[in-house]
Design an enzyme around this catalytic site. Structure first.
Site, mmCIF file in Angstrom:
data_model
loop_
_atom_site.group_PDB
_atom_site.id
_atom_site.type_symbol
_atom_site.label_atom_id
_atom_site.label_comp_id
_atom_site.label_asym_id
_atom_site.label_seq_id
_atom_site.Cartn_x
_atom_site.Cartn_y
_atom_site.Cartn_z
ATOM 1 N N HIS A 130 -7.202 0.580 -6.625
ATOM 2 C CA HIS A 130 -7.449 -0.243 -5.428
ATOM 3 C C HIS A 130 -8.165 -1.533 -5.868
ATOM 4 C CE1 HIS A 130 -7.714 -1.320 -1.367
ATOM 5 N NE2 HIS A 130 -8.535 -0.405 -0.882
ATOM 6 N N CYS B 55 -16.258 1.906 0.239
ATOM 7 C CA CYS B 55 -15.083 1.088 0.569
ATOM 8 C C CYS B 55 -14.711 1.217 2.040
ATOM 9 C CB CYS B 55 -13.920 1.479 -0.324
ATOM 10 S SG CYS B 55 -13.516 3.236 -0.244
ATOM 11 N N ARG C 215 -13.646 -8.408 1.687
ATOM 12 C CA ARG C 215 -12.198 -8.186 1.493
ATOM 13 C C ARG C 215 -11.437 -9.442 1.887
ATOM 14 N NH1 ARG C 215 -10.130 -3.053 1.437
ATOM 15 N NH2 ARG C 215 -8.281 -4.174 0.743
ATOM 16 N N GLN D 147 -10.003 -3.993 -3.345
ATOM 17 C CA GLN D 147 -11.297 -3.494 -2.901
ATOM 18 C C GLN D 147 -12.372 -3.818 -3.938
ATOM 19 O OE1 GLN D 147 -12.231 -1.706 0.098
ATOM 20 N NE2 GLN D 147 -14.201 -2.331 -0.756
ATOM 21 N N ARG E 101 0.885 -1.181 0.000
ATOM 22 C CA ARG E 101 0.000 0.000 0.000
ATOM 23 C C ARG E 101 0.907 1.211 0.000
ATOM 24 N NH1 ARG E 101 -5.359 1.484 3.391
ATOM 25 N NH2 ARG E 101 -6.114 0.062 1.785
ATOM 26 N N ASP F 85 -17.072 7.405 -1.919
ATOM 27 C CA ASP F 85 -15.822 7.299 -1.164
ATOM 28 C C ASP F 85 -15.542 8.693 -0.591
ATOM 29 O OD1 ASP F 85 -13.334 6.523 -0.183
ATOM 30 O OD2 ASP F 85 -12.332 6.541 -2.141
HETATM 31 N N1 NVA Z 1 -9.792 6.770 -1.728
HETATM 32 C C1 NVA Z 1 -9.449 6.363 -0.377
HETATM 33 C C2 NVA Z 1 -9.690 4.896 -0.231
HETATM 34 C C3 NVA Z 1 -9.406 4.344 1.142
HETATM 35 C C4 NVA Z 1 -9.634 2.880 1.235
HETATM 36 C C5 NVA Z 1 -7.991 6.703 -0.107
HETATM 37 O O1 NVA Z 1 -7.154 6.507 -0.990
HETATM 38 O O2 NVA Z 1 -7.697 7.184 0.984
HETATM 39 N N1 CP Z 2 -11.205 0.049 2.181
HETATM 40 C C1 CP Z 2 -9.948 -0.056 2.644
HETATM 41 O O1 CP Z 2 -8.998 -0.338 1.912
HETATM 42 O O2 CP Z 2 -9.845 0.124 3.986
HETATM 43 P P1 CP Z 2 -8.500 0.318 4.826
HETATM 44 O O3 CP Z 2 -7.917 1.635 4.423
HETATM 45 O O4 CP Z 2 -8.959 0.282 6.244
HETATM 46 O O5 CP Z 2 -7.574 -0.812 4.496
#
Ligand code: NVA
Ligand code: CP
Length: 318
Positions: free
Chosen positions: A142, A277, A305, A145, A115, A237
């Site tokens: 992502h 998400c 997930r 997800q 990540r 989101d």
């Molecule tokens: N768009 C959000 C998704 C989090 C799971 C982010 O990148 O923070």
């Molecule tokens: N939706 C998602 O990826 O959640 P986290 O940021 O908690 O991993």
């Protein structure tokens, strides 16, 4: 899924999961069927440990609840081991090249999830690693997800092809992966974002090409009602993704007319599903009434997930 309930095997061993465009419709369907089968196994208490003796490294440059916990728990359930590697605690955070990190980790591990902010980091890790690399979220995509999202819609609606999925909000990593993943599965993906926050033009173009090939449709608009009209799925989101926190106030102003609330969902089909998400901000991108209402399946989605990533790890690392 075969009539027997057995999932027909496809060989995805050794592949990376950087974004869903690398996978065919058939391969994505296979991952979804496997996820549903692994979920059935887990619910019936069946022990299934095809990854005994295998280790996955989980590199995190950003916070996480779902991704971290579902990968760790999922790998344990499959008989393997997961290592949590905060970027700040490994030499990558002190400037060790990603190419060296990839090659070293390939000598110890059977797979890596990362990540990170820059999508290039995922691409480069995969380029230099000799083991599968999974994108656990980058600024562009992502895919893990979206596998869980597609599984959730499939479970609740019994199909994906021909359904309309509206994404209302920031044209971010989620919008991108939903565009690609939805198009691959023959869905109509409609994204509504304000000017300046529309999804990446290259990804929109790619998703249009995928949709043309797979029988899907893509709409990109600034009108949330147009996107939500007759939708089977309404998705949103956060307005400020990780790394964009300092733009919160500016984004709140830009997105003020893009809240998914009781008024907006009147445009959707009466049996629409609400997806997010998570994490969510009630009262910002979504009203409390919608996210906690009868059409919301956010916790099924979050649960998936676990199952979708177990299916992915078995397919790539098994
Ligand atoms: N768009 C959000 C998704 C989090 C799971 C982010 O990148 O923070
Ligand atoms: N939706 C998602 O990826 O959640 P986290 O940021 O908690 O991993």
């Amino acid at each position: 899924m075969a009539a027997s309930g057995q999932v027909q095997q496809l060989d995805l061993k050794g592949r990376d999961m950087i974004e869903l465009d690398d996978y065919s419709t058939e391969e994505i369907q296979y991952l979804l069927d496997s996820a549903i089968e692994l979920k059935r196994k887990q619910k019936s208490g069946e022990v299934y440990q095809p990854l005994k003796g295998k280790t996955i490294g989980l590199i995190f440059e950003k916070s996480s609840t779902r991704t971290r916990v579902s990968f760790e728990a999922g790998m344990f359930q499959l008989g393997g081991h997961a290592l949590f590697l905060s970027k700040n605690d490994i030499q990558l955070g002190r400037g060790e090249p990603i190419s060296d990190t990839a090659q070293v980790m390939s000598r110890y591990l059977d797979g890596i999830m990362i990540r990170t902010f820059g999508h290039d980091n995922v691409v480069n890790l995969a380029k230099y690693a000799s083991i599968p690399v999974i994108n656990g979220l980058s600024d562009m995509a992502h895919p893990c997800q979206v596998l869980a999202d597609l599984q959730t819609v499939l479970e609740h609606k019994g199909k994906l092809k021909g359904l309309k999925m509206a994404f209302i909000g920031d044209g971010n990593n989620m919008a991108h992966s939903l565009l690609i993943g939805g198009a691959k599965m023959g869905m109509h993906v409609a994204v509504a974002s304000p000017e300046g926050y529309q999804p990446d033009a290259g990804i929109v173009q790619l998703s249009r090409e995928v949709a043309a090939e797979c029988g899907g449709q893509i709409t990109v608009t600034q009108d949330p009602i147009e996107a939500a009209k007759d939708a089977d799925v309404v998705y949103t989101d956060v307005w400020a993704s990780m790394g964009f926190e300092e733009e919160q106030a500016q984004r709140e102003a830009a997105f003020a007319n893009y809240q998914v609330n009781e008024d907006l969902v009147k445009a959707a089909k009466p049996d629409y599903l609400f997806l997010h998400c998570l994490p969510a901000h009630r009262g910002e991108e979504v009203s409390e009434g919608v996210i906690d209402g009868p059409n919301s399946v956010i916790f099924d989605q979050a649960e998936n997930r676990l199952h979708a990533q177990k299916a992915l790890m078995v397919a790539l690392m098994g």
